[in-house]
Design a protein around this motif. Sequence first.
Motif, PDB file in Angstrom:
ATOM      1  N   ALA A 236       0.862  -1.180   0.000  1.00  0.00           N
ATOM      2  CA  ALA A 236       0.000   0.000   0.000  1.00  0.00           C
ATOM      3  C   ALA A 236       0.894   1.224   0.000  1.00  0.00           C
ATOM      4  O   ALA A 236       2.044   1.180   0.464  1.00  0.00           O
ATOM      5  CB  ALA A 236      -0.925   0.002   1.217  1.00  0.00           C
ATOM      6  N   PHE A 237       0.371   2.326  -0.517  1.00  0.00           N
ATOM      7  CA  PHE A 237       1.143   3.559  -0.641  1.00  0.00           C
ATOM      8  C   PHE A 237       0.678   4.592   0.365  1.00  0.00           C
ATOM      9  O   PHE A 237      -0.520   4.800   0.558  1.00  0.00           O
ATOM     10  CB  PHE A 237       1.006   4.124  -2.052  1.00  0.00           C
ATOM     11  N   GLY A 238       1.652   5.236   1.026  1.00  0.00           N
ATOM     12  CA  GLY A 238       1.360   6.344   1.920  1.00  0.00           C
ATOM     13  C   GLY A 238       1.955   7.616   1.362  1.00  0.00           C
ATOM     14  O   GLY A 238       3.172   7.704   1.179  1.00  0.00           O
ATOM     15  N   ASP A 239       1.111   8.587   1.070  1.00  0.00           N
ATOM     16  CA  ASP A 239       1.579   9.827   0.453  1.00  0.00           C
ATOM     17  C   ASP A 239       2.273  10.735   1.464  1.00  0.00           C
ATOM     18  O   ASP A 239       3.233  11.426   1.145  1.00  0.00           O
ATOM     19  CB  ASP A 239       0.399  10.558  -0.178  1.00  0.00           C
ATOM     20  N   LYS A 240       1.781  10.712   2.714  1.00  0.00           N
ATOM     21  CA  LYS A 240       2.339  11.545   3.772  1.00  0.00           C
ATOM     22  C   LYS A 240       2.721  10.665   4.962  1.00  0.00           C
ATOM     23  O   LYS A 240       2.206   9.552   5.110  1.00  0.00           O
ATOM     24  CB  LYS A 240       1.328  12.604   4.218  1.00  0.00           C
ATOM     25  N   ALA A 241       3.610  11.203   5.808  1.00  0.00           N
ATOM     26  CA  ALA A 241       4.037  10.432   6.977  1.00  0.00           C
ATOM     27  C   ALA A 241       2.858  10.064   7.860  1.00  0.00           C
ATOM     28  O   ALA A 241       2.804   8.960   8.427  1.00  0.00           O
ATOM     29  CB  ALA A 241       5.071  11.236   7.770  1.00  0.00           C
ATOM     30  N   ALA A 242       1.896  10.972   7.980  1.00  0.00           N
ATOM     31  CA  ALA A 242       0.728  10.709   8.824  1.00  0.00           C
ATOM     32  C   ALA A 242      -0.107   9.550   8.301  1.00  0.00           C
ATOM     33  O   ALA A 242      -0.860   8.926   9.065  1.00  0.00           O
ATOM     34  CB  ALA A 242      -0.126  11.968   8.937  1.00  0.00           C
ATOM     35  N   ASP A 243       0.024   9.235   6.999  1.00  0.00           N
ATOM     36  CA  ASP A 243      -0.720   8.100   6.435  1.00  0.00           C
ATOM     37  C   ASP A 243      -0.263   6.782   7.052  1.00  0.00           C
ATOM     38  O   ASP A 243      -1.017   5.798   7.054  1.00  0.00           O
ATOM     39  CB  ASP A 243      -0.524   8.038   4.919  1.00  0.00           C
ATOM     40  N   ALA A 244       0.966   6.749   7.571  1.00  0.00           N
ATOM     41  CA  ALA A 244       1.470   5.525   8.186  1.00  0.00           C
ATOM     42  C   ALA A 244       0.607   5.112   9.369  1.00  0.00           C
ATOM     43  O   ALA A 244       0.360   3.918   9.587  1.00  0.00           O
ATOM     44  CB  ALA A 244       2.923   5.722   8.633  1.00  0.00           C
ATOM     45  N   VAL A 245       0.144   6.095  10.133  1.00  0.00           N
ATOM     46  CA  VAL A 245      -0.711   5.795  11.280  1.00  0.00           C
ATOM     47  C   VAL A 245      -2.047   5.234  10.819  1.00  0.00           C
ATOM     48  O   VAL A 245      -2.552   4.238  11.359  1.00  0.00           O
ATOM     49  CB  VAL A 245      -0.930   7.053  12.147  1.00  0.00           C
ATOM     50  N   LYS A 246      -2.621   5.833   9.792  1.00  0.00           N
ATOM     51  CA  LYS A 246      -3.899   5.352   9.256  1.00  0.00           C
ATOM     52  C   LYS A 246      -3.762   3.937   8.725  1.00  0.00           C
ATOM     53  O   LYS A 246      -4.618   3.073   8.978  1.00  0.00           O
ATOM     54  CB  LYS A 246      -4.387   6.290   8.146  1.00  0.00           C
ATOM     55  N   ILE A 247      -2.684   3.686   7.992  1.00  0.00           N
ATOM     56  CA  ILE A 247      -2.455   2.351   7.440  1.00  0.00           C
ATOM     57  C   ILE A 247      -2.256   1.337   8.559  1.00  0.00           C
ATOM     58  O   ILE A 247      -2.782   0.215   8.507  1.00  0.00           O
ATOM     59  CB  ILE A 247      -1.244   2.368   6.494  1.00  0.00           C
ATOM     60  N   ALA A 248      -1.501   1.719   9.591  1.00  0.00           N
ATOM     61  CA  ALA A 248      -1.261   0.819  10.720  1.00  0.00           C
ATOM     62  C   ALA A 248      -2.568   0.484  11.436  1.00  0.00           C
ATOM     63  O   ALA A 248      -2.791  -0.666  11.842  1.00  0.00           O
ATOM     64  CB  ALA A 248      -0.272   1.454  11.690  1.00  0.00           C
ATOM     65  N   GLU A 249      -3.429   1.473  11.595  1.00  0.00           N
ATOM     66  CA  GLU A 249      -4.728   1.235  12.246  1.00  0.00           C
ATOM     67  C   GLU A 249      -5.566   0.260  11.426  1.00  0.00           C
ATOM     68  O   GLU A 249      -6.239  -0.620  11.982  1.00  0.00           O
ATOM     69  CB  GLU A 249      -5.483   2.555  12.421  1.00  0.00           C
ATOM     70  N   LEU A 250      -5.537   0.386  10.103  1.00  0.00           N
ATOM     71  CA  LEU A 250      -6.298  -0.510   9.239  1.00  0.00           C
ATOM     72  C   LEU A 250      -5.718  -1.926   9.285  1.00  0.00           C
ATOM     73  O   LEU A 250      -6.465  -2.913   9.305  1.00  0.00           O
ATOM     74  CB  LEU A 250      -6.296   0.017   7.802  1.00  0.00           C
ATOM     75  N   ALA A 251      -4.386  -2.033   9.310  1.00  0.00           N
ATOM     76  CA  ALA A 251      -3.746  -3.349   9.414  1.00  0.00           C
ATOM     77  C   ALA A 251      -4.089  -4.001  10.752  1.00  0.00           C
ATOM     78  O   ALA A 251      -4.287  -5.218  10.835  1.00  0.00           O
ATOM     79  CB  ALA A 251      -2.232  -3.206   9.264  1.00  0.00           C
ATOM     80  N   LEU A 252      -4.172  -3.184  11.797  1.00  0.00           N
ATOM     81  CA  LEU A 252      -4.521  -3.684  13.126  1.00  0.00           C
ATOM     82  C   LEU A 252      -5.928  -4.282  13.138  1.00  0.00           C
ATOM     83  O   LEU A 252      -6.202  -5.235  13.871  1.00  0.00           O
ATOM     84  CB  LEU A 252      -4.424  -2.546  14.143  1.00  0.00           C
ATOM     85  N   GLN A 253      -6.802  -3.728  12.305  1.00  0.00           N
ATOM     86  CA  GLN A 253      -8.174  -4.231  12.208  1.00  0.00           C
ATOM     87  C   GLN A 253      -8.252  -5.541  11.422  1.00  0.00           C
ATOM     88  O   GLN A 253      -9.310  -6.166  11.360  1.00  0.00           O
ATOM     89  CB  GLN A 253      -9.067  -3.191  11.538  1.00  0.00           C
ATOM     90  N   GLY A 254      -7.120  -5.937  10.825  1.00  0.00           N
ATOM     91  CA  GLY A 254      -7.091  -7.190  10.079  1.00  0.00           C
ATOM     92  C   GLY A 254      -7.469  -7.074   8.618  1.00  0.00           C
ATOM     93  O   GLY A 254      -7.714  -8.086   7.956  1.00  0.00           O
ATOM     94  N   LEU A 255      -7.500  -5.841   8.095  1.00  0.00           N
ATOM     95  CA  LEU A 255      -7.848  -5.660   6.686  1.00  0.00           C
ATOM     96  C   LEU A 255      -6.725  -6.178   5.787  1.00  0.00           C
ATOM     97  O   LEU A 255      -5.542  -6.104   6.151  1.00  0.00           O
ATOM     98  CB  LEU A 255      -8.101  -4.183   6.377  1.00  0.00           C
ATOM     99  N   SER A 256      -7.080  -6.703   4.641  1.00  0.00           N
ATOM    100  CA  SER A 256      -6.095  -7.190   3.673  1.00  0.00           C
ATOM    101  C   SER A 256      -5.441  -6.009   2.971  1.00  0.00           C
ATOM    102  O   SER A 256      -5.932  -4.877   3.043  1.00  0.00           O
ATOM    103  CB  SER A 256      -6.776  -8.081   2.628  1.00  0.00           C
ATOM    104  N   TRP A 257      -4.345  -6.284   2.267  1.00  0.00           N
ATOM    105  CA  TRP A 257      -3.664  -5.201   1.559  1.00  0.00           C
ATOM    106  C   TRP A 257      -4.557  -4.608   0.475  1.00  0.00           C
ATOM    107  O   TRP A 257      -4.495  -3.408   0.205  1.00  0.00           O
ATOM    108  CB  TRP A 257      -2.338  -5.685   0.979  1.00  0.00           C
ATOM    109  N   ARG A 258      -5.404  -5.419  -0.120  1.00  0.00           N
ATOM    110  CA  ARG A 258      -6.334  -4.898  -1.128  1.00  0.00           C
ATOM    111  C   ARG A 258      -7.352  -3.951  -0.489  1.00  0.00           C
ATOM    112  O   ARG A 258      -7.678  -2.896  -1.044  1.00  0.00           O
ATOM    113  CB  ARG A 258      -7.051  -6.041  -1.835  1.00  0.00           C
ATOM    114  N   GLU A 259      -7.860  -4.340   0.673  1.00  0.00           N
ATOM    115  CA  GLU A 259      -8.833  -3.501   1.373  1.00  0.00           C
ATOM    116  C   GLU A 259      -8.196  -2.197   1.840  1.00  0.00           C
ATOM    117  O   GLU A 259      -8.820  -1.130   1.779  1.00  0.00           O
ATOM    118  CB  GLU A 259      -9.418  -4.260   2.562  1.00  0.00           C
ATOM    119  N   ILE A 260      -6.948  -2.284   2.300  1.00  0.00           N
ATOM    120  CA  ILE A 260      -6.254  -1.076   2.760  1.00  0.00           C
ATOM    121  C   ILE A 260      -5.993  -0.136   1.584  1.00  0.00           C
ATOM    122  O   ILE A 260      -6.166   1.083   1.700  1.00  0.00           O
ATOM    123  CB  ILE A 260      -4.948  -1.448   3.479  1.00  0.00           C
TER     124      ILE A 260
END
Length: 266
Positions: A236-260
Amino acid sequence: MVSSAIELSAKRRQLAPATAKVDFSLIFRKYGAPRKEALPYDYILPAEPELVRVARAVINGNPLEAEDAVKIALGKFDPLTVISEGLTKGMNVVSRMWDDGVYFLPEVVNSADAMQAGVKICEEKMGRAAERKGRIIAHVAEGDIHDIGKNIVVALLRANGFEVIDLGRDVPVRTVVETAKRERPIAIMGTALMTTTMTAFPRLAGELKREGLEILLACGGGAVNQEFVETFEGSAFGDKAADAVKIAELALQGLSWREIRGRVHK
């Protein structure tokens, strides 16, 4: 100029009265960057004076101030409340100031250090380590020594409650894979500033797949764009550093890379 800096440093060492408001004008600014006026962030802060003091210490990026403020707050609140309503609220303000171009890397790192100092006092009070949301591996791509972006990502992730294993810069693909096998993170964060080094990411994604490791690889940095990241699976791509937190939260929820990708890609 020097006297102003000394005065600012002195102010940051003082523990302001609990009723005082945070002065968002007392910040450093990146040399040569467009200057933006400090925006009001008081609505993010907690209502209780003791917790406001804790949050202010984090915003000021002062570990000693944070320790003193946390000790005072612990006289009234339990450690978990001090962490969630004081330290975390302060870091939420810092994250907003980063997004708004008011704070830059030095301020974010200092604030993260202040938060960690406060968390340590709370952990000592509890007699155990504070529970972390999930484990993340962060690194700079193999052959790349530019780690400013990675450092910001690490600071923001830790401030938001994630355990981060920071492998540093110029990290071989195999080192990332072996660390992932041992630590079993919920995601791997990678940054690259050069087009010659971002090619490490598809190789890393391929190695993870061959090892049977279904771990999201989140990529970002000056050389990386969404189009490139979408050329290989598991990423998955993060455009800004703050996107890392959003992506991490989604991964924590168990979402797949496609869903993220569906949540964060434009």
